[in-house]
Scaffold this motif. Structure first.
Motif, short mmCIF file in Angstrom:
data_model
loop_
_atom_site.label_atom_id
_atom_site.label_comp_id
_atom_site.label_asym_id
_atom_site.label_seq_id
_atom_site.Cartn_x
_atom_site.Cartn_y
_atom_site.Cartn_z
N GLN A 69 25.05 101.78 4.02
CA GLN A 69 24.20 100.72 3.26
C GLN A 69 23.13 101.27 2.27
OE1 GLN A 69 24.91 100.52 6.56
NE2 GLN A 69 24.84 98.56 6.99
N GLN A 70 22.53 102.55 2.91
CA GLN A 70 21.44 103.12 2.03
C GLN A 70 22.20 103.77 1.04
OE1 GLN A 70 19.35 104.59 5.47
NE2 GLN A 70 17.56 103.65 4.63
N TYR A 71 23.27 104.69 1.50
CA TYR A 71 24.08 105.46 0.40
C TYR A 71 24.62 104.83 -0.56
CZ TYR A 71 23.45 109.69 3.34
OH TYR A 71 22.81 110.87 3.92
N ARG A 72 25.05 103.78 -0.35
CA ARG A 72 25.74 102.79 -1.34
C ARG A 72 24.77 102.26 -2.36
NH1 ARG A 72 29.30 101.28 2.93
NH2 ARG A 72 28.16 99.62 3.33
N LYS A 73 23.58 101.50 -1.80
CA LYS A 73 22.59 101.13 -2.57
C LYS A 73 21.93 102.03 -3.55
CE LYS A 73 21.60 97.20 -2.82
NZ LYS A 73 20.44 96.50 -2.42
N LEU A 74 21.65 103.37 -2.95
CA LEU A 74 20.81 104.41 -3.63
C LEU A 74 21.93 105.13 -4.73
CD1 LEU A 74 18.71 106.15 -3.96
CD2 LEU A 74 20.03 107.77 -2.19
N SER A 75 23.06 104.95 -4.53
CA SER A 75 24.03 105.57 -5.61
C SER A 75 24.17 104.40 -6.68
CB SER A 75 25.40 105.82 -5.26
OG SER A 75 26.29 104.65 -4.70
N ARG A 76 24.15 103.27 -6.51
CA ARG A 76 24.07 102.29 -7.56
C ARG A 76 22.74 102.39 -8.29
NH1 ARG A 76 26.76 99.01 -3.41
NH2 ARG A 76 24.99 97.95 -3.26
N ILE A 77 21.68 102.19 -7.45
CA ILE A 77 20.35 102.32 -8.16
C ILE A 77 20.31 103.44 -9.26
CG2 ILE A 77 17.83 102.64 -7.68
CD1 ILE A 77 18.27 100.76 -5.41
N ILE A 78 20.79 104.61 -8.54
CA ILE A 78 20.89 105.92 -9.62
C ILE A 78 21.53 105.96 -10.67
CG2 ILE A 78 21.29 108.55 -9.50
CD1 ILE A 78 20.27 108.70 -6.70
N THR A 79 22.59 105.24 -10.62
CA THR A 79 23.58 104.88 -11.77
C THR A 79 23.07 104.16 -12.76
OG1 THR A 79 25.54 105.39 -10.27
CG2 THR A 79 25.71 104.20 -12.38
N GLU A 80 21.98 102.95 -12.39
CA GLU A 80 21.47 102.13 -13.20
C GLU A 80 20.25 102.95 -13.72
OE1 GLU A 80 22.42 99.19 -14.39
OE2 GLU A 80 24.01 99.07 -13.13
N LEU A 81 19.33 103.67 -12.95
CA LEU A 81 18.39 104.42 -13.42
C LEU A 81 18.71 105.46 -14.64
CD1 LEU A 81 16.49 105.15 -10.15
CD2 LEU A 81 15.56 103.74 -12.36
N GLN A 82 20.01 106.36 -14.38
CA GLN A 82 20.51 107.02 -15.54
C GLN A 82 20.73 106.35 -16.80
OE1 GLN A 82 23.61 108.67 -12.75
NE2 GLN A 82 22.46 110.69 -12.71
N ILE A 83 21.48 104.99 -16.76
CA ILE A 83 21.52 104.35 -17.93
C ILE A 83 20.30 103.97 -18.57
CG2 ILE A 83 22.45 102.17 -18.60
CD1 ILE A 83 24.64 102.36 -16.29
N ALA A 84 19.28 103.44 -17.86
CA ALA A 84 18.18 102.95 -18.57
C ALA A 84 16.94 104.07 -18.89
CB ALA A 84 17.33 102.27 -17.41
#
Length: 182
Positions: free
Chosen positions: A128-143
């Protein structure tokens, strides 16, 4: 889980007072991954929240004595179940990296986003931590497109001083998750 006004829309918002202004808000170009548990190796106790909110009872556990007067924060904390709390808006400087350097640049707090995973630097992290972290990083790279692939552990920017996220963190798993959703 978009980022709106420098907040992760899906995160519970907690307003830590342990932050200040960045020298240049357009210079967000690094994600630093940390790990934390309070007490060490114990999860879900609420002490991480207390630490970042500045209200930890340093008498609650013998290991907390060294935290007396400490003012520290991270932008985000991801617990063992993947639940996320945000303590500092991304356009502000959280106090997570300490004495640090990345690619010859000192004071990583000035240009980085700090993400704490609930865990230790010896144990494995949850799916769960890896899934959430990867989605967050993807959003951060966009923003914040200057982040690009600049994703490091605390140990990478403070070698010899810090060991997190540690041997239990699976960088290959994170990169596979990022590739899968990217």
């Amino acid at each position: 889980m978009p980022i709106i006004d420098h907040f992760l829309d899906s995160a519970e918002r907690r307003q830590s007072s342990h932050f200040d202004e960045r020298p240049n808000t357009r210079d967000i170009s690094l994600v630093v991954i940390h790990c934390i548990s309070l007490p060490e190796g114990e999860f879900g106790k609420g002490y991480i929240d207390d630490l970042f909110m500045g209200c930890i009872d340093c008498r609650a556990h013998p290991s907390f004595q060294s935290l007396e007067g400490v003012r520290v924060s991270a932008h985000l904390v991801i617990d063992r179940e993947g639940t996320t709390k945000q303590y500092v808006p991304f356009n502000k400087r959280a106090w997570h990296a300490g004495v640090s350097m990345f690619n010859g640049r000192k004071q990583c707090n000035d240009f980085s986003i700090g993400i704490e995973l609930e865990g230790t630097d010896r144990d494995s992290f949850t799916d769960q931590q890896y899934r959430k972290l990867s989605r967050i990083i993807t959003e951060l790279q966009i923003a914040y497109p200057n982040i690009k692939q600049n994703i490091v552990g605390h140990s990478d920017i403070a070698p010899g001083r810090k060991t997190d996220p540690g041997i239990g963190f699976d960088w290959d798993k994170l990169h596979a998750e990022l590739k899968r959703i990217g």
